[in-house]
Write a protein that holds these residues in place. Structure first.
Motif, mmCIF file in Angstrom:
data_model
loop_
_atom_site.group_PDB
_atom_site.id
_atom_site.type_symbol
_atom_site.label_atom_id
_atom_site.label_comp_id
_atom_site.label_asym_id
_atom_site.label_seq_id
_atom_site.Cartn_x
_atom_site.Cartn_y
_atom_site.Cartn_z
ATOM 1 N N LEU A 337 53.256 79.548 6.462
ATOM 2 C CA LEU A 337 53.117 78.431 5.535
ATOM 3 C C LEU A 337 54.490 77.889 5.144
ATOM 4 O O LEU A 337 55.495 78.591 5.254
ATOM 5 C CB LEU A 337 52.372 78.893 4.287
ATOM 6 C CG LEU A 337 50.923 79.341 4.518
ATOM 7 C CD1 LEU A 337 50.350 79.975 3.260
ATOM 8 C CD2 LEU A 337 50.057 78.169 4.973
ATOM 9 N N PRO A 338 54.572 76.631 4.687
ATOM 10 C CA PRO A 338 55.863 76.075 4.265
ATOM 11 C C PRO A 338 56.580 77.002 3.290
ATOM 12 O O PRO A 338 55.987 77.473 2.312
ATOM 13 C CB PRO A 338 55.463 74.753 3.604
ATOM 14 C CG PRO A 338 54.234 74.332 4.361
ATOM 15 C CD PRO A 338 53.500 75.626 4.604
ATOM 16 N N SER A 339 57.863 77.264 3.575
ATOM 17 C CA SER A 339 58.599 78.286 2.814
ATOM 18 C C SER A 339 60.044 77.893 2.528
ATOM 19 O O SER A 339 60.864 78.765 2.250
ATOM 20 C CB SER A 339 58.584 79.612 3.604
ATOM 21 O OG SER A 339 57.279 80.047 3.879
ATOM 22 N N GLU A 344 58.363 72.956 -4.133
ATOM 23 C CA GLU A 344 58.035 72.964 -5.557
ATOM 24 C C GLU A 344 56.660 73.583 -5.814
ATOM 25 O O GLU A 344 55.815 73.665 -4.914
ATOM 26 C CB GLU A 344 58.067 71.533 -6.100
ATOM 27 C CG GLU A 344 59.426 70.862 -6.011
ATOM 28 C CD GLU A 344 60.475 71.519 -6.900
ATOM 29 O OE1 GLU A 344 60.086 72.260 -7.836
ATOM 30 O OE2 GLU A 344 61.679 71.304 -6.661
ATOM 31 N N ARG A 345 56.432 73.988 -7.053
ATOM 32 C CA ARG A 345 55.183 74.649 -7.418
ATOM 33 C C ARG A 345 53.976 73.764 -7.119
ATOM 34 O O ARG A 345 52.946 74.233 -6.619
ATOM 35 C CB ARG A 345 55.211 75.024 -8.905
ATOM 36 C CG ARG A 345 53.913 75.684 -9.415
ATOM 37 C CD ARG A 345 53.753 77.066 -8.841
ATOM 38 N NE ARG A 345 52.444 77.654 -9.063
ATOM 39 C CZ ARG A 345 52.215 78.671 -9.881
ATOM 40 N NH1 ARG A 345 53.196 79.199 -10.587
ATOM 41 N NH2 ARG A 345 51.014 79.182 -9.986
ATOM 42 N N HIS A 346 54.085 72.468 -7.405
ATOM 43 C CA HIS A 346 52.931 71.601 -7.189
ATOM 44 C C HIS A 346 52.613 71.454 -5.703
ATOM 45 O O HIS A 346 51.455 71.260 -5.319
ATOM 46 C CB HIS A 346 53.159 70.222 -7.829
ATOM 47 C CG HIS A 346 54.145 69.352 -7.122
ATOM 48 N ND1 HIS A 346 55.503 69.406 -7.372
ATOM 49 C CD2 HIS A 346 53.986 68.405 -6.149
ATOM 50 C CE1 HIS A 346 56.133 68.526 -6.610
ATOM 51 N NE2 HIS A 346 55.237 67.914 -5.861
ATOM 52 N N GLU A 347 53.631 71.567 -4.846
ATOM 53 C CA GLU A 347 53.387 71.490 -3.403
ATOM 54 C C GLU A 347 52.676 72.749 -2.922
ATOM 55 O O GLU A 347 51.764 72.673 -2.088
ATOM 56 C CB GLU A 347 54.713 71.297 -2.659
ATOM 57 C CG GLU A 347 55.357 69.948 -2.935
ATOM 58 C CD GLU A 347 56.738 69.824 -2.321
ATOM 59 O OE1 GLU A 347 56.989 68.820 -1.621
ATOM 60 O OE2 GLU A 347 57.572 70.722 -2.545
ATOM 61 N N VAL A 348 53.093 73.911 -3.441
ATOM 62 C CA VAL A 348 52.391 75.148 -3.112
ATOM 63 C C VAL A 348 50.942 75.062 -3.598
ATOM 64 O O VAL A 348 50.005 75.471 -2.889
ATOM 65 C CB VAL A 348 53.109 76.364 -3.736
ATOM 66 C CG1 VAL A 348 52.275 77.636 -3.580
ATOM 67 C CG2 VAL A 348 54.481 76.553 -3.111
ATOM 68 N N ALA A 349 50.737 74.514 -4.792
ATOM 69 C CA ALA A 349 49.388 74.369 -5.330
ATOM 70 C C ALA A 349 48.543 73.459 -4.436
ATOM 71 O O ALA A 349 47.351 73.720 -4.212
ATOM 72 C CB ALA A 349 49.451 73.824 -6.746
#
Length: 370
Positions: A337-339, A344-349
């Protein structure tokens, strides 16, 4: 688009590169080469480090510096990036594959032990995706059988095993600084060792085998594996930010773990005694088909992912017909996954929301069929 990786160039990279141009030292000599090597020695905690043009060349140099060649067997995990295996063959030696552990995805020490023959000369421990191999077990095997231990740390900058940086347990270790690595020089690598004699040999070989006392006299067949001053300048700037980059990547891993807590995806285990550097936060789906569906749905939503490596024994140059059941189960089910550090937190969300939605639809479909 959320890419799977993006270099984090927010320090003095441009300033230092401009300094190379201003000084005209743009090739393999210049202040940044020695500075990067010295800084890297301190960061990793090793006596000797020499910069290399790329990680694959560093691994090849490590193998030939140990004197490995035709007829010598090197045990290597089949579940690895192909460069680990290719460089053994480049040296004329023979790769002997070992299977992996299902939880950490690292090479299985028990299978290493099973693969030892009278021709075995070395073990290559590959620290995958920011995790660490079981260096206690592998070190004991190598010591008891008189084998060299090579550590491929291409993906494990910042990874610690029992509070020591990986790459410092074996006879020799290598790192990669490709554009998608935790710290980057664009292209580049590093060879590290605590053995002064081995270091001198590696340095001699990487510089075309040139005599240290006689100009343009070459006393052995060497290689041009040197890093440029420009690449080293980027490396110096990157290394000065290494601690903050590693902290951010650990935070990203925490975000993923929290967001995916109730989703039937399994992440790579961080066992006790290991500080995972989370180069790539990776998960396993329940099947290859499920993995392909998840990756496709993420792609349609503008999220780039990567598959896990194909086991080397299934690739055409190394196809053997032998079975390595754990590696064969891990590879088709895995997703990187993107790492990247600026994530940013919202992108992980967002990424995890897509994965959760897929499983909700899947579960509701199963219920309706019942």
């Amino acid at each position: 688009m959320i890419p799977v990786y993006r270099p984090y160039l927010t320090g003095k990279e441009q300033e230092y590169v401009a300094s190379c141009f201003d000084s005209t030292w743009i090739s393999s000599r210049g202040e940044f080469v020695s500075r990067f090597e010295a800084d890297f020695e301190r960061f990793v905690g090793v006596r000797h480090a020499t910069s290399i043009c790329n990680g694959t060349a560093a691994l090849h140099l490590a193998i030939i510096a140990l004197g490995l060649g035709p007829g010598d067997e090197v045990i290597v995990p089949t579940f690895t990036y192909v460069a680990s295996v290719n460089t053994i063959v480049h040296a004329g030696a023979v790769p002997v594959f070992a299977d992996s552990l299902a939880d950490t995805w690292q090479v299985d020490p028990a299978d290493i032990r099973r693969k030892i023959t009278p021709r075995t000369k070395a073990v290559m421990a590959v620290h995958l995706y920011g995790g660490s191999c079981d260096m206690d077990a592998i070190g004991e095997i190598c010591k008891s059988h008189g084998l060299y231990l090579i550590e491929d740390c291409a993906e494990a900058f910042g990874t610690l095993y029992r509070s020591k940086h990986v790459g410092t347990f074996g006879d020799i270790g290598t790192f990669s600084f490709f554009g998608n690595k935790t710290i980057t020089t664009g292209e580049g690598g590093m060879l590290v060792t605590n053995n002064s004699e081995l270091f001198s040999k590696a340095y001699h070989l990487k510089t075309q085998g040139v005599s240290p006392t006689r100009e343009y006299w070459h006393d052995t067949i060497g290689y041009n594996y040197r890093m440029t001053n420009i690449c080293a300048a980027i490396g110096v700037a990157q290394l000065s930010q290494a601690d903050s980059i590693l902290r951010k990547k650990n935070l990203i891993a925490e975000w993923y773990s929290e967001e995916l807590a109730e989703v039937p995806l399994v992440s790579q285990l961080e066992p006790a005694g290991v500080r995972h550097s989370w180069w790539m936060y990776s998960v396993l789906a329940r099947s290859a088909e499920e993995c392909a569906e998840l990756r496709n749905e993420l792609r349609l939503a503008g999220v780039e992912t990567r598959p896990l490596f194909h086991p080397a024994h299934l690739l055409p140059p190394y196809f053997s017909g032998l079975s390595f059941p754990v590696a064969e189960q891990l590879s088709p089910r895995g997703i990187n996954l993107p790492s990247y550090p600026a994530l940013e937190r919202h992108e992980v969300a967002t990424i995890c929301g897509i994965l959760r939605s897929n499983y909700r639809r899947r579960d509701s479909k199963i219920v309706s069929l019942r």
